[in-house]
Scaffold this active site. Sequence first.
Site, PDB file in Angstrom:
ATOM      1  N   TYR A 114       0.434   5.306  -4.241  1.00 53.68           N
ATOM      2  CA  TYR A 114       0.232   6.702  -3.967  1.00 53.68           C
ATOM      3  C   TYR A 114       0.585   7.399  -5.081  1.00 53.68           C
ATOM      4  O   TYR A 114       1.395   6.896  -5.967  1.00 53.68           O
ATOM      5  CB  TYR A 114       1.244   7.147  -2.881  1.00 53.68           C
ATOM      6  CG  TYR A 114       0.801   8.410  -2.313  1.00 53.68           C
ATOM      7  CD1 TYR A 114      -0.232   8.596  -1.384  1.00 53.68           C
ATOM      8  CD2 TYR A 114       1.603   9.718  -2.804  1.00 53.68           C
ATOM      9  CE1 TYR A 114      -0.672   9.881  -1.061  1.00 53.68           C
ATOM     10  CE2 TYR A 114       1.278  10.847  -2.073  1.00 53.68           C
ATOM     11  CZ  TYR A 114       0.070  10.910  -1.272  1.00 53.68           C
ATOM     12  OH  TYR A 114      -0.274  12.237  -1.008  1.00 53.68           O
ATOM     13  N   ILE A 132       0.944  -1.330   0.136  1.00 54.94           N
ATOM     14  CA  ILE A 132      -0.085   0.027  -0.145  1.00 54.94           C
ATOM     15  C   ILE A 132       0.857   1.380   0.024  1.00 54.94           C
ATOM     16  O   ILE A 132       2.010   1.286   0.644  1.00 54.94           O
ATOM     17  CB  ILE A 132      -1.008  -0.039   1.347  1.00 54.94           C
ATOM     18  CG1 ILE A 132      -1.909   1.212   1.106  1.00 54.94           C
ATOM     19  CG2 ILE A 132      -0.328  -0.197   2.606  1.00 54.94           C
ATOM     20  CD1 ILE A 132      -3.046   0.987   2.254  1.00 54.94           C
ATOM     21  N   CYS A 133       0.496   2.502  -0.642  1.00 50.33           N
ATOM     22  CA  CYS A 133       0.727   3.664  -0.575  1.00 50.33           C
ATOM     23  C   CYS A 133       2.306   3.938  -1.070  1.00 50.33           C
ATOM     24  O   CYS A 133       2.336   3.528  -2.435  1.00 50.33           O
ATOM     25  CB  CYS A 133       0.752   4.216   0.761  1.00 50.33           C
ATOM     26  SG  CYS A 133       1.088   5.789   0.958  1.00 50.33           S
ATOM     27  N   HIS A 134       3.190   4.025  -0.644  1.00 55.45           N
ATOM     28  CA  HIS A 134       4.405   4.080  -1.076  1.00 55.45           C
ATOM     29  C   HIS A 134       5.356   3.038  -0.966  1.00 55.45           C
ATOM     30  O   HIS A 134       6.337   2.672  -1.525  1.00 55.45           O
ATOM     31  CB  HIS A 134       5.493   5.215  -0.124  1.00 55.45           C
ATOM     32  CG  HIS A 134       5.234   6.611  -0.629  1.00 55.45           C
ATOM     33  ND1 HIS A 134       4.127   7.150   0.000  1.00 55.45           N
ATOM     34  CD2 HIS A 134       5.715   7.505  -1.367  1.00 55.45           C
ATOM     35  CE1 HIS A 134       3.877   8.367  -0.218  1.00 55.45           C
ATOM     36  NE2 HIS A 134       4.881   8.682  -1.346  1.00 55.45           N
ATOM     37  N   SER A 191      -2.611  -0.982  -3.218  1.00 52.27           N
ATOM     38  CA  SER A 191      -3.677   0.195  -2.811  1.00 52.27           C
ATOM     39  C   SER A 191      -2.998   1.654  -2.670  1.00 52.27           C
ATOM     40  O   SER A 191      -1.519   1.570  -2.544  1.00 52.27           O
ATOM     41  CB  SER A 191      -4.345  -0.229  -1.440  1.00 52.27           C
ATOM     42  OG  SER A 191      -5.593   0.434  -1.290  1.00 52.27           O
TER      43      SER A 191
END
Length: 188
Positions: free
Chosen positions: A140, A119-121, A168
């Site tokens: 992200y 997820i994200c970074h 995500s």
Amino acid sequence: MSDSEHEAHSLEGVTVAVFIAPEGTEEIEFTEPKDAVSEAGATVDVLGIETGEARTVNNDLEESDAYEVEKTFDDVSADDYDAVIVPGGTVGADTLRANEDAVELLRSHVTAGKPAGVICHGPWLLVEADVVDGRRLTSYPSLQTDVRNAGGEWVNEEVIVDDNLVTSRKPDDLEAFCDSIREAFAAA
């Protein structure tokens, strides 16, 4: 999630590794997925560069709680885990992608066809592990050029499931991300 859906995604007997950086991992992206798979019955190990405590952050800025790192990346192998979770946090993900043992563990895990939730970074580690080419994923938004340059198709959706890879974008997507990783991990 209904009781029958929760039972369908039982993770009894599943062993999951959750990555954490010495500092800078986004707390909610670490705790919520970790709790989601634990509550579904998985055995969870927290892996880091060194054992001891790792300090998380909130919103990439404010120092938050510390969590126990149980094993180091070089203490384990992909064979030890059925699934992995890689949370974000700009500093944390950047630190992990610079660690050869973390990158190699993720590469071995993904190339073995085992599920990973990132997820994200966190997808920076996927790029560094060279497992993005030909894959459809999200992250992200600031990572989209990195994903494309590594041969991936970046998509702006809350969760993307591409075979064994669940990705995500950000903390706002955690509910959908946690549901998707429980499903993917249970199917494996």
